[in-house]
Design an enzyme around this catalytic site. Structure first.
Site, mmCIF file in Angstrom:
data_model
loop_
_atom_site.group_PDB
_atom_site.id
_atom_site.type_symbol
_atom_site.label_atom_id
_atom_site.label_comp_id
_atom_site.label_asym_id
_atom_site.label_seq_id
_atom_site.Cartn_x
_atom_site.Cartn_y
_atom_site.Cartn_z
ATOM 1 N N ALA A 1 0.865 -1.176 0.000
ATOM 2 C CA ALA A 1 0.000 0.000 0.000
ATOM 3 C C ALA A 1 0.904 1.228 0.000
ATOM 4 O O ALA A 1 2.039 1.166 0.486
ATOM 5 C CB ALA A 1 -0.869 0.000 1.248
ATOM 6 N N GLY B 1 0.415 -4.964 0.706
ATOM 7 C CA GLY B 1 -0.719 -4.975 -0.222
ATOM 8 C C GLY B 1 -0.397 -5.658 -1.541
ATOM 9 O O GLY B 1 -1.296 -6.148 -2.235
ATOM 10 N N GLU C 1 -0.876 -9.222 -0.887
ATOM 11 C CA GLU C 1 -2.328 -9.412 -0.753
ATOM 12 C C GLU C 1 -3.020 -9.395 -2.117
ATOM 13 O O GLU C 1 -3.957 -10.157 -2.360
ATOM 14 C CB GLU C 1 -2.900 -8.328 0.165
ATOM 15 C CG GLU C 1 -2.466 -8.525 1.619
ATOM 16 C CD GLU C 1 -2.794 -7.338 2.514
ATOM 17 O OE1 GLU C 1 -2.348 -6.213 2.196
ATOM 18 O OE2 GLU C 1 -3.492 -7.533 3.519
ATOM 19 N N GLU D 1 3.971 -5.502 7.520
ATOM 20 C CA GLU D 1 3.215 -4.413 8.167
ATOM 21 C C GLU D 1 3.620 -4.179 9.615
ATOM 22 O O GLU D 1 3.541 -3.047 10.102
ATOM 23 C CB GLU D 1 1.707 -4.694 8.084
ATOM 24 C CG GLU D 1 1.085 -4.430 6.720
ATOM 25 C CD GLU D 1 1.204 -5.599 5.755
ATOM 26 O OE1 GLU D 1 1.941 -6.568 6.042
ATOM 27 O OE2 GLU D 1 0.542 -5.555 4.706
HETATM 28 N N1 COA Z 1 4.554 3.119 -0.446
HETATM 29 C C1 COA Z 1 4.988 4.282 -0.967
HETATM 30 N N2 COA Z 1 6.147 4.403 -1.622
HETATM 31 C C2 COA Z 1 6.920 3.322 -1.746
HETATM 32 C C3 COA Z 1 6.545 2.072 -1.225
HETATM 33 C C4 COA Z 1 5.303 1.991 -0.544
HETATM 34 N N3 COA Z 1 4.830 0.842 -0.042
HETATM 35 N N4 COA Z 1 7.524 1.174 -1.490
HETATM 36 C C5 COA Z 1 8.471 1.847 -2.169
HETATM 37 N N5 COA Z 1 8.106 3.131 -2.320
HETATM 38 C C6 COA Z 1 8.872 4.208 -2.989
HETATM 39 C C7 COA Z 1 10.049 4.691 -2.148
HETATM 40 O O1 COA Z 1 9.625 5.619 -1.188
HETATM 41 C C8 COA Z 1 10.920 5.287 -3.220
HETATM 42 O O2 COA Z 1 10.379 6.548 -3.592
HETATM 43 P P1 COA Z 1 11.367 7.843 -3.757
HETATM 44 O O3 COA Z 1 12.303 7.463 -4.862
HETATM 45 O O4 COA Z 1 10.447 8.964 -4.103
HETATM 46 O O5 COA Z 1 12.077 8.013 -2.434
HETATM 47 C C9 COA Z 1 10.713 4.362 -4.404
HETATM 48 O O6 COA Z 1 9.464 3.699 -4.178
HETATM 49 C C10 COA Z 1 11.784 3.302 -4.542
HETATM 50 O O7 COA Z 1 11.863 2.578 -3.333
HETATM 51 P P2 COA Z 1 13.227 2.390 -2.493
HETATM 52 O O8 COA Z 1 12.861 2.155 -1.065
HETATM 53 O O9 COA Z 1 14.170 3.506 -2.779
HETATM 54 O O10 COA Z 1 13.805 1.061 -3.140
HETATM 55 P P3 COA Z 1 14.791 -0.007 -2.460
HETATM 56 O O11 COA Z 1 15.227 -0.906 -3.554
HETATM 57 O O12 COA Z 1 15.813 0.679 -1.650
HETATM 58 O O13 COA Z 1 13.852 -0.843 -1.449
HETATM 59 C C11 COA Z 1 11.851 -2.054 -0.778
HETATM 60 C C12 COA Z 1 12.798 -1.642 -1.935
HETATM 61 C C13 COA Z 1 10.649 -2.739 -1.395
HETATM 62 C C14 COA Z 1 12.593 -2.996 0.170
HETATM 63 C C15 COA Z 1 11.444 -0.776 -0.013
HETATM 64 O O14 COA Z 1 10.949 0.171 -0.950
HETATM 65 C C16 COA Z 1 10.358 -0.999 1.014
HETATM 66 O O15 COA Z 1 10.628 -1.527 2.080
HETATM 67 N N6 COA Z 1 9.102 -0.590 0.697
HETATM 68 C C17 COA Z 1 7.987 -0.678 1.628
HETATM 69 C C18 COA Z 1 7.517 -2.097 1.758
HETATM 70 C C19 COA Z 1 6.402 -2.183 2.763
HETATM 71 O O16 COA Z 1 6.569 -1.954 3.953
HETATM 72 N N7 COA Z 1 5.224 -2.538 2.252
HETATM 73 C C20 COA Z 1 4.060 -2.703 3.071
HETATM 74 C C21 COA Z 1 3.254 -1.483 3.105
HETATM 75 S S1 COA Z 1 1.811 -1.690 4.100
#
Ligand code: COA
Length: 264
Positions: A65, A110, A113, A133
Site C-alpha cells: 500500500a 498490499g 495481498e 506491516e
Molecule cells: N509506499 C509508498 N512508496 C513506496 C513504497 C510503498 N509501499 N515502497 C516503495 N516506495 C517508494 C520509495 O519511497 C521510493 O520513492 P522515492 O524514490 O520517491 O524516495 C521508491 O518507491 C523506490 O523505493 P526504495 O525504497 O528507494 O527502493 P529499495 O530498492 O531501496 O527498497 C523495498 C525496496 C521494497 C525494500 C522498499 O521500498 C520498502 O521496504 N518498501 C515498503 C515495503 C512495505 O513496507 N510494504 C508494506 C506497506 S503496508
C-alpha cells in the site's frame, strides 16, 4: 482510460500492469479506483477470456500500500481504506474469468495481498514476498491475515506476519504460495501458456470451479451466501447440465473429436 494501470488484450488474454514504477507500483487510491473499474471491463468485455496481473518495471510487482497516503489517517479513515482494499480484492477473487498474478519482483504488504487475491500465482526467480506491516506498527488490511493463512497454513503465516520476514521465490514455491518459478524473461510467456490451455476448456465450468473453490476456503458466511462448499458444488454441478458447453463436451467425447466451447 486508466491513470495507474496499463492494459493489453491478445488472444483472449488481458494483461493488467500496475504502472507506478518510480514508487515500486505501490497501491494508492488511484490504483484501487483503476483496479475496481478494470474488473468491470473484464466482466463486461466478451473478448476477455482470462487475465494476468503484473507490475511495471523489473524490480517490483507491488511494494505494498502507498505508505505516504495513509500515514496521517485516523481509525475511521483506516477502516474505510481497509474495507475499500478488501472489496476490490474480493472483486478480483470472485471474477468468473481466471485472474493469475505474474509476480515480477517485490510483492510486499498490499502487493502480496493483491497476488493472493488472484486465483493462482507464478513468479520470477528474483521475486520476494512478505507481509512486513508489523514494521510499520500495523496488521495487513487487504485480506492478508486471512489469505496467507489459507494458502500456507496457520503456523507459517503466523511466523511470517509476526516477524515481517521476506521469503524468496523458491521458499514461496515450497510453501505453495506460487505454482511456478521462472526466469524474469519467461514469466509472462509461461503464464500465457497456462492460460492458453485454460481458454480451451468450458468457460462456464471454469467460472464455477472458481466459485466452488472460493467457498471451500472462505469462512465468511455473508460471502458464501450461507452455503457449504459441498452444497455449492451440487448446485454448480447441476447448473452445468443446463449449458451448451456440457452438451458439446460430452458429445465431443463420444464422437472422439475436440470440443469447441462457446461459453454458454
Ligand atoms: N509506499 C509508498 N512508496 C513506496 C513504497 C510503498 N509501499 N515502497 C516503495 N516506495 C517508494 C520509495 O519511497 C521510493 O520513492 P522515492 O524514490 O520517491 O524516495 C521508491 O518507491 C523506490 O523505493 P526504495 O525504497 O528507494 O527502493 P529499495 O530498492 O531501496 O527498497 C523495498 C525496496 C521494497 C525494500 C522498499 O521500498 C520498502 O521496504 N518498501 C515498503 C515495503 C512495505 O513496507 N510494504 C508494506 C506497506 S503496508
Amino acid at each position: 482510460m486508466y491513470n495507474t494501470i496499463l492494459t493489453s488484450l491478445e488472444n483472449g488474454i488481458f494483461t493488467i500492469t500496475i504502472n507506478r514504477p518510480d514508487k515500486l507500483n505501490a497501491l494508492n487510491k488511484d490504483v484501487f479506483n483503476d483496479l475496481d473499474a478494470v474488473m468491470d471491463e473484464v466482466k463486461n468485455n466478451a473478448d476477455i477470456k482470462t487475465v494476468i496481473i503484473t507490475g511495471s518495471g523489473t524490480k517490483a510487482f507491488v511494494a505494498g500500500a502507498d505508505i505516504t497516503e495513509f500515514s496521517s489517517f485516523n481509525k475511521e479513515e483506516a477502516m474505510h481504506l481497509s474495507k475499500r482494499g478488501q472489496d476490490v480484492f474480493f472483486k478480483i477473487e470472485n471474477s468468473k474469468k481466471p485472474v493469475v498474478a505474474a509476480v515480477n519482483g517485490f510483492a510486499l504488504g498490499g502487493g502480496c495481498e493483491l497476488a493472493m487475491a488472484c486465483h493462482f500465482r507464478l513468479c520470477s526467480e528474483h521475486a520476494k514476498f512478505g507481509q512486513p506491516e508489523v514494521n510499520l506498527g500495523l496488521v495487513p488490511g487487504y485480506g492478508g491475515t486471512q489469505r496467507l493463512t489459507q494458502l500456507i497454513g496457520k503456523g507459517k503465516s503466523m511466523e511470517l506476519q509476526m516477524s515481517a520476514q521476506l521469503i524468496d521465490a523458491n521458499e514461496a514455491l515450497r510453501l505453495g504460495l506460487v505454482n511456478y518459478v521462472t526466469t524474469a524473461e519467461s514469466l509472462l510467456d509461461k503464464t500465457k501458456e497456462i492460460l492458453t490451455v485454460i481458454q480451451t476448456k468450458a468457460p462456464v465450468a471454469v467460472g464455477k470451479i472458481i466459485e466452488c473453490i472460493n467457498v471451500a476456503i472462505v469462512s465468511d458466511s455473508a460471502y458464501t451466501n450461507g452455503k457449504s462448499g459441498y452444497e455449492k458444488e451440487i448446485e454448480c454441478f447441476g447448473e452445468c447440465f443446463e449449458t451448451e458447453d456440457m452438451k458439446e463436451g460430452t458429445a465431443a467425447f463420444v464422437e472422439k473429436r475436440k470440443a469447441i466451447f462457446k461459453g454458454n
